[in-house]
Motif scaffolding. Structure first.
Motif, PDB file in Angstrom:
ATOM      1  N   LYS A  69       0.854  -1.178   0.000  1.00 25.42           N
ATOM      2  CA  LYS A  69       0.000   0.000   0.000  1.00 25.42           C
ATOM      3  C   LYS A  69       0.893   1.231   0.000  1.00 25.42           C
ATOM      4  O   LYS A  69       1.868   1.295   0.745  1.00 25.42           O
ATOM      5  CB  LYS A  69      -0.930   0.000   1.208  1.00 25.42           C
ATOM      6  N   GLU A  70       0.562   2.198  -0.843  1.00 28.02           N
ATOM      7  CA  GLU A  70       1.368   3.409  -0.957  1.00 28.02           C
ATOM      8  C   GLU A  70       0.469   4.637  -0.901  1.00 28.02           C
ATOM      9  O   GLU A  70      -0.583   4.683  -1.536  1.00 28.02           O
ATOM     10  CB  GLU A  70       2.148   3.401  -2.275  1.00 28.02           C
ATOM     11  N   LYS A  71       0.902   5.630  -0.128  1.00 27.32           N
ATOM     12  CA  LYS A  71       0.214   6.915  -0.046  1.00 27.32           C
ATOM     13  C   LYS A  71       1.143   8.012  -0.549  1.00 27.32           C
ATOM     14  O   LYS A  71       2.333   8.029  -0.218  1.00 27.32           O
ATOM     15  CB  LYS A  71      -0.205   7.221   1.393  1.00 27.32           C
ATOM     16  N   VAL A  72       0.604   8.925  -1.340  1.00 22.29           N
ATOM     17  CA  VAL A  72       1.380  10.030  -1.886  1.00 22.29           C
ATOM     18  C   VAL A  72       0.663  11.330  -1.543  1.00 22.29           C
ATOM     19  O   VAL A  72      -0.529  11.485  -1.816  1.00 22.29           O
ATOM     20  CB  VAL A  72       1.553   9.919  -3.421  1.00 22.29           C
ATOM     21  N   TRP A  73       1.378  12.260  -0.917  1.00 22.36           N
ATOM     22  CA  TRP A  73       0.860  13.586  -0.616  1.00 22.36           C
ATOM     23  C   TRP A  73       1.565  14.599  -1.529  1.00 22.36           C
ATOM     24  O   TRP A  73       2.790  14.706  -1.531  1.00 22.36           O
ATOM     25  CB  TRP A  73       1.116  13.967   0.838  1.00 22.36           C
ATOM     26  N   ASP A  74       0.808  15.345  -2.314  1.00 22.92           N
ATOM     27  CA  ASP A  74       1.321  16.375  -3.209  1.00 22.92           C
ATOM     28  C   ASP A  74       0.867  17.724  -2.657  1.00 22.92           C
ATOM     29  O   ASP A  74      -0.323  18.061  -2.698  1.00 22.92           O
ATOM     30  CB  ASP A  74       0.795  16.167  -4.631  1.00 22.92           C
ATOM     31  N   LYS A  75       1.799  18.487  -2.140  1.00 24.85           N
ATOM     32  CA  LYS A  75       1.474  19.751  -1.493  1.00 24.85           C
ATOM     33  C   LYS A  75       1.913  20.919  -2.379  1.00 24.85           C
ATOM     34  O   LYS A  75       3.050  20.964  -2.844  1.00 24.85           O
ATOM     35  CB  LYS A  75       2.172  19.854  -0.140  1.00 24.85           C
ATOM     36  N   VAL A  76       1.009  21.860  -2.609  1.00 25.84           N
ATOM     37  CA  VAL A  76       1.303  23.071  -3.371  1.00 25.84           C
ATOM     38  C   VAL A  76       0.954  24.264  -2.502  1.00 25.84           C
ATOM     39  O   VAL A  76      -0.171  24.374  -1.996  1.00 25.84           O
ATOM     40  CB  VAL A  76       0.491  23.122  -4.685  1.00 25.84           C
ATOM     41  N   GLY A  77       1.916  25.175  -2.312  1.00 27.52           N
ATOM     42  CA  GLY A  77       1.692  26.356  -1.489  1.00 27.52           C
ATOM     43  C   GLY A  77       2.434  27.558  -2.032  1.00 27.52           C
ATOM     44  O   GLY A  77       3.101  27.506  -3.079  1.00 27.52           O
ATOM     45  N   LEU A  78       2.336  28.674  -1.321  1.00 27.84           N
ATOM     46  CA  LEU A  78       3.007  29.915  -1.725  1.00 27.84           C
ATOM     47  C   LEU A  78       4.483  29.858  -1.390  1.00 27.84           C
ATOM     48  O   LEU A  78       4.897  29.321  -0.376  1.00 27.84           O
ATOM     49  CB  LEU A  78       2.361  31.110  -1.026  1.00 27.84           C
ATOM     50  N   SER A 119       5.748  20.243  -3.014  1.00 31.15           N
ATOM     51  CA  SER A 119       6.515  19.176  -2.370  1.00 31.15           C
ATOM     52  C   SER A 119       5.706  17.889  -2.420  1.00 31.15           C
ATOM     53  O   SER A 119       4.473  17.915  -2.415  1.00 31.15           O
ATOM     54  CB  SER A 119       6.842  19.538  -0.912  1.00 31.15           C
ATOM     55  N   MET A 120       6.361  16.755  -2.454  1.00 27.21           N
ATOM     56  CA  MET A 120       5.702  15.455  -2.558  1.00 27.21           C
ATOM     57  C   MET A 120       6.301  14.511  -1.523  1.00 27.21           C
ATOM     58  O   MET A 120       7.514  14.348  -1.436  1.00 27.21           O
ATOM     59  CB  MET A 120       5.876  14.876  -3.963  1.00 27.21           C
ATOM     60  N   ASP A 121       5.396  13.881  -0.701  1.00 30.88           N
ATOM     61  CA  ASP A 121       5.794  12.898   0.292  1.00 30.88           C
ATOM     62  C   ASP A 121       5.166  11.557  -0.050  1.00 30.88           C
ATOM     63  O   ASP A 121       4.003  11.500  -0.458  1.00 30.88           O
ATOM     64  CB  ASP A 121       5.354  13.319   1.697  1.00 30.88           C
ATOM     65  N   THR A 122       5.911  10.475   0.127  1.00 32.06           N
ATOM     66  CA  THR A 122       5.437   9.126  -0.189  1.00 32.06           C
ATOM     67  C   THR A 122       5.622   8.228   1.028  1.00 32.06           C
ATOM     68  O   THR A 122       6.676   8.247   1.667  1.00 32.06           O
ATOM     69  CB  THR A 122       6.193   8.534  -1.388  1.00 32.06           C
ATOM     70  N   GLU A 123       4.561   7.442   1.343  1.00 33.86           N
ATOM     71  CA  GLU A 123       4.616   6.478   2.448  1.00 33.86           C
ATOM     72  C   GLU A 123       4.134   5.129   1.933  1.00 33.86           C
ATOM     73  O   GLU A 123       3.058   5.036   1.349  1.00 33.86           O
ATOM     74  CB  GLU A 123       3.730   6.955   3.591  1.00 33.86           C
ATOM     75  N   SER A 124       4.911   4.079   2.122  1.00 33.60           N
ATOM     76  CA  SER A 124       4.552   2.756   1.614  1.00 33.60           C
ATOM     77  C   SER A 124       4.639   1.721   2.726  1.00 33.60           C
ATOM     78  O   SER A 124       5.454   1.841   3.645  1.00 33.60           O
ATOM     79  CB  SER A 124       5.460   2.349   0.443  1.00 33.60           C
ATOM     80  N   THR A 125       3.745   0.707   2.645  1.00 36.12           N
ATOM     81  CA  THR A 125       3.703  -0.380   3.611  1.00 36.12           C
ATOM     82  C   THR A 125       3.529  -1.705   2.872  1.00 36.12           C
ATOM     83  O   THR A 125       2.713  -1.796   1.951  1.00 36.12           O
ATOM     84  CB  THR A 125       2.529  -0.191   4.597  1.00 36.12           C
TER      85      THR A 125
END
Length: 251
Positions: free
Chosen positions: A38-47, A99-105
């Motif tokens: 299982k993999e989760k990806v967070w794609d964050k866009v900010g100022l 920024s992009m964060d990835t978490e896998s299990t």
């Protein structure tokens, strides 16, 4: 073992559970192994605040310019009319950072059962809170003692259908008629009939179908939906005339 098409349904109170698979496997020593990832990806866009972060403004620029020009051929000279010109600019500036964060299990497991004829249908759930797999037996069949959620292959039934008279003379035998059957789903089963001699203080003698019944008797090939009738004879011991009851157990 195989994956089957019908998928598990999420229970109303299991808000942290995510449906994964419904699988089926058989007993008899075989095993079923599976690896889940299982993999989760967070794609964050900010100022990104360089040069004032975002900007949106207008600017006006004024300067000299020629509005009209007149001249003569044999005249004195050139006549001009000078006026200011105006230029308006609209500036939009946006600055963003991504920024992009990835978490896998990854979770692996092996399921198996040693009893031939056992079948299991198991729902797999993924627990979002604890990051683990939950196993829920949905259906199947298993031998005694059968697993929760499955039908019993072996479900022994023992009934005394005939009792001796209330008063038995000292030199008479007590004769019982019993019936054995299997209420389980197995076509053929194997059972053992036990007589509990722990409380047999007066040396009672037991005969089952005419043969000495010392403590246990094994019965094989007990068919489903078939009743087997047996005769149990209890004979008095050498000294006592009253005895503690003995337990008869089939399993």
């Amino acid at each position: 073992a195989e994956e089957i098409e019908n998928q598990p349904e999420k229970r109303n109170d299991d808000t942290n559970l995510e449906e994964v698979k419904r699988i089926q496997f058989s007993g008899g020593g075989s095993t079923f192994s599976m690896m889940l990832s299982k993999e989760k990806v967070w794609d964050k866009v900010g100022l990104s605040c360089w040069d004032g972060c975002n900007a949106d403004y207008e600017n006006t620029i004024e300067g000299p310019g020629l509005d009209d020009l007149k001249g003569t051929v044999k005249g004195i000279g050139v006549v001009t009319d000078i006026k200011l010109f105006t230029v308006k600019t609209h500036v939009t500036h946006e600055s963003t950072a991504e920024s992009m964060d990835t978490e896998s299990t990854s979770i692996g497991f092996t399921l198996g059962d040693n009893e031939p004829g056992d079948e299991f249908v198991v729902d797999l759930y993924y627990d979002e809170k604890f990051g683990t797999i939950i196993f829920d037996t949905f259906a199947g069949r298993s031998k005694c003692p059968h697993e929760a959620g499955t039908a019993a292959i072996e479900d022994p039934r023992l009934v005394i259908t005939s009792y001796p008279p209330q008063h038995v003379f000292p030199d008479e035998d007590m004769v019982f008629e019993v019936e054995m059957s299997n209420l389980g789903v197995g076509d053929e089963s194997q059972f053992v009939l036990y007589a509990q001699h722990r409380d047999n203080e007066g040396s009672l003698k037991l005969l089952l179908d005419g043969a000495p019944f010392g403590g246990s008797r094994e019965f094989t090939n007990v068919l489903k939906d078939t009743t087997y009738k047996k005769t149990l004879v209890v004979q008095r011991g050498p000294r006592l005339f009253q005895y503690t009851p003995l337990d008869l157990v089939m399993e």
